[in-house]
Enzyme design. Structure first.
Site, PDB file in Angstrom:
ATOM      1  N   GLY A  47      10.205 -10.241 -16.164  1.00  0.00           N
ATOM      2  CA  GLY A  47      10.385  -8.969 -16.847  1.00  0.00           C
ATOM      3  C   GLY A  47       9.133  -8.398 -17.481  1.00  0.00           C
ATOM      4  O   GLY A  47       9.162  -7.276 -17.996  1.00  0.00           O
ATOM      5  N   GLU A  48       8.039  -9.144 -17.486  1.00  0.00           N
ATOM      6  CA  GLU A  48       6.790  -8.610 -18.038  1.00  0.00           C
ATOM      7  C   GLU A  48       6.325  -7.406 -17.226  1.00  0.00           C
ATOM      8  O   GLU A  48       6.460  -7.365 -16.003  1.00  0.00           O
ATOM      9  CB  GLU A  48       5.700  -9.685 -18.018  1.00  0.00           C
ATOM     10  CG  GLU A  48       5.871 -10.769 -19.052  1.00  0.00           C
ATOM     11  CD  GLU A  48       4.693 -11.726 -19.069  1.00  0.00           C
ATOM     12  OE1 GLU A  48       3.686 -11.451 -18.376  1.00  0.00           O
ATOM     13  OE2 GLU A  48       4.787 -12.759 -19.753  1.00  0.00           O
ATOM     14  N   LYS A 203      31.837  16.911 -40.477  1.00  0.00           N
ATOM     15  CA  LYS A 203      32.460  15.672 -40.003  1.00  0.00           C
ATOM     16  C   LYS A 203      32.228  14.550 -41.008  1.00  0.00           C
ATOM     17  O   LYS A 203      31.213  14.508 -41.695  1.00  0.00           O
ATOM     18  CB  LYS A 203      31.915  15.281 -38.628  1.00  0.00           C
ATOM     19  CG  LYS A 203      30.445  14.926 -38.585  1.00  0.00           C
ATOM     20  CD  LYS A 203      29.980  14.651 -37.162  1.00  0.00           C
ATOM     21  CE  LYS A 203      28.486  14.330 -37.119  1.00  0.00           C
ATOM     22  NZ  LYS A 203      27.989  14.171 -35.753  1.00  0.00           N
ATOM     23  N   ARG A 205      32.149  10.400 -41.062  1.00  0.00           N
ATOM     24  CA  ARG A 205      32.124   9.195 -40.235  1.00  0.00           C
ATOM     25  C   ARG A 205      32.612   7.979 -41.020  1.00  0.00           C
ATOM     26  O   ARG A 205      32.251   7.801 -42.171  1.00  0.00           O
ATOM     27  CB  ARG A 205      30.697   8.904 -39.740  1.00  0.00           C
ATOM     28  CG  ARG A 205      30.206   9.831 -38.648  1.00  0.00           C
ATOM     29  CD  ARG A 205      28.867   9.351 -38.133  1.00  0.00           C
ATOM     30  NE  ARG A 205      28.267  10.255 -37.175  1.00  0.00           N
ATOM     31  CZ  ARG A 205      28.513  10.231 -35.876  1.00  0.00           C
ATOM     32  NH1 ARG A 205      29.362   9.343 -35.391  1.00  0.00           N
ATOM     33  NH2 ARG A 205      27.922  11.084 -35.054  1.00  0.00           N
ATOM     34  N   ASP A 229      23.078  20.953 -30.573  1.00  0.00           N
ATOM     35  CA  ASP A 229      22.661  19.688 -31.177  1.00  0.00           C
ATOM     36  C   ASP A 229      21.475  19.143 -30.397  1.00  0.00           C
ATOM     37  O   ASP A 229      21.126  19.665 -29.328  1.00  0.00           O
ATOM     38  CB  ASP A 229      23.817  18.685 -31.178  1.00  0.00           C
ATOM     39  CG  ASP A 229      23.716  17.679 -32.328  1.00  0.00           C
ATOM     40  OD1 ASP A 229      22.692  17.701 -33.045  1.00  0.00           O
ATOM     41  OD2 ASP A 229      24.648  16.871 -32.490  1.00  0.00           O
ATOM     42  N   ASP A 233      25.177  11.326 -27.071  1.00  0.00           N
ATOM     43  CA  ASP A 233      25.166   9.949 -26.576  1.00  0.00           C
ATOM     44  C   ASP A 233      26.475   9.642 -25.842  1.00  0.00           C
ATOM     45  O   ASP A 233      26.573   9.813 -24.640  1.00  0.00           O
ATOM     46  CB  ASP A 233      24.931   8.992 -27.735  1.00  0.00           C
ATOM     47  CG  ASP A 233      24.597   7.577 -27.273  1.00  0.00           C
ATOM     48  OD1 ASP A 233      24.824   7.260 -26.090  1.00  0.00           O
ATOM     49  OD2 ASP A 233      24.104   6.772 -28.087  1.00  0.00           O
ATOM     50  N   ALA A 235      29.316  11.244 -26.408  1.00  0.00           N
ATOM     51  CA  ALA A 235      30.035  12.526 -26.335  1.00  0.00           C
ATOM     52  C   ALA A 235      31.362  12.524 -27.088  1.00  0.00           C
ATOM     53  O   ALA A 235      32.105  13.505 -27.006  1.00  0.00           O
ATOM     54  CB  ALA A 235      30.253  12.958 -24.889  1.00  0.00           C
ATOM     55  N   GLY A 236      31.664  11.464 -27.818  1.00  0.00           N
ATOM     56  CA  GLY A 236      32.912  11.433 -28.572  1.00  0.00           C
ATOM     57  C   GLY A 236      32.968  12.513 -29.637  1.00  0.00           C
ATOM     58  O   GLY A 236      33.956  13.259 -29.737  1.00  0.00           O
TER      59      GLY A 236
END
Length: 338
Positions: A47-48, A203, A205, A229, A233, A235-236
């Protein structure tokens, strides 16, 4: 230090189509072919990341095009290692073009014993050898202050304004909506550009990624609402805000989001939502699912980034790109009658 007005591009793997589009746009402006320089960016079996630059960059004004999007850590390490390779190859100046700046949502301590990861990333970028950063719609404007070097933060709202004026012929019933109180400044700026009223969805949270309650501040009855916005991410929140607006009397809901992270169930949620359309930029390379989604549309950022790179290389103003008079000719082929 003298500024080389002949910039050279180098592209990481995060968004190769955007890098190619920027190069193509710069070719049009300069009347000669511009291509990202020949580079090998690959991974070893463990993975390097390994980078090899095949062209001479000594004394050159280099622009690395690399969003730190998913996979954020890999793309960030690519950016840092590419910077180190250029610095050790005697590049004159290194500018990191980061259309989407990852870790930007971790810009402050919200609880005890939590990091400020955006500041850490800024330190890593500066320590690697980057001398200037060019980005778009930072999640929080104060992130510019995390860097002890120049940061040019472009805004998507001028592009969105052109798109809205082109696609929404009658603006009488259009209303701009901020999905939370923290985004009011961004929404207000767009509302002023298109001369539309502003509303807010407040909103509350319970925890990250979950919204317990939403309340509409302002009268949206009979309005075509445009939610604005910087990041979408999962979309919720966006889909729930659209439902709340429709329940409050809106006739249509559209959304304009700069960075379409669109992870997990996002595309399915958007497909099945009451939103008529979602417009995002190509700051993050769209997945096949995003490209195939019928109610998602992508607007290009390459014209703006290409002009910004040319302005930086030539020692000219970048903030001029915030003015419609400067931006409209750049996007004239897309919005000829705006």
């Amino acid at each position: 230090m003298p500024v080389n007005t002949d910039p050279k591009l180098i592209a990481g793997n995060s968004n190769i189509p955007l890098a190619d589009a920027i190069a193509k746009r710069m070719s049009m402006h300069r009347g000669q072919a511009v291509k990202p320089i020949d580079t090998r960016v690959e991974r070893f079996n463990d993975g390097e990341i390994f980078v090899e630059v095949f062209e001479n960059v000594r004394g050159e004004d280099m622009f690395i095009i690399q969003s730190t999007s998913n996979p954020a850590n890999d793309n960030l390490m690519e950016l840092l290692i590419m910077t180190d390779a250029l610095r050790r190859s005697s590049a004159q100046r290194i500018t990191a073009v980061i259309p989407y700046f990852g870790y930007a949502r971790q810009d402050r301590r919200t609880k005890a014993r939590t990091p400020i990861s955006a500041k850490l990333v800024a330190n890593l970028i500066a320590e690697a050898g980057v001398e200037r950063v060019l980005t778009m719609d930072l999640h929080a404007a104060q992130i510019q202050g995390f860097f002890d070097l120049p940061v040019d933060n472009l805004y998507a709202s001028p592009i969105f304004a052109l798109d809205i004026l082109h696609h929404f012929q009658d603006m009488e019933d259009v209303m701009v909506v901020s999905p939370d109180v923290g985004g009011v400044a961004r929404a207000r700026e767009l509302a002023q550009r298109i001369k539309a009223p502003l509303s807010i969805v407040d909103k509350r949270r319970e925890k990250a990624g979950e919204v317990a309650e939403m309340t509409v501040i302002g009268n949206v009855t009979g309005k075509r609402c445009i939610i604005v916005d910087d990041i979408c991410d999962t979309a919720g929140t966006l889909c729930k805000a659209a439902e709340v607006l429709m329940d409050a009397g809106a006739t249509e809901v559209h959304s304009y989001i700069t960075h379409g992270v669109l992870s997990g169930p996002a595309v399915d949620r958007i497909t099945n939502s009451v939103m008529k359309s979602l417009v995002i930029t190509d700051s993050i390379e769209p997945t096949a699912a995003v490209q195939q989604c019928k109610n998602i549309r992508i607007v290009p950022t390459a014209p703006m980034f290409a002009q910004a790179i040319l302005n930086i290389a030539g020692g000219m103003s970048v903030s001029s790109l915030f003015d419609n008079e400067t931006l409209e000719p750049i996007y004239e082929s897309l919005y000829p009658n705006s």
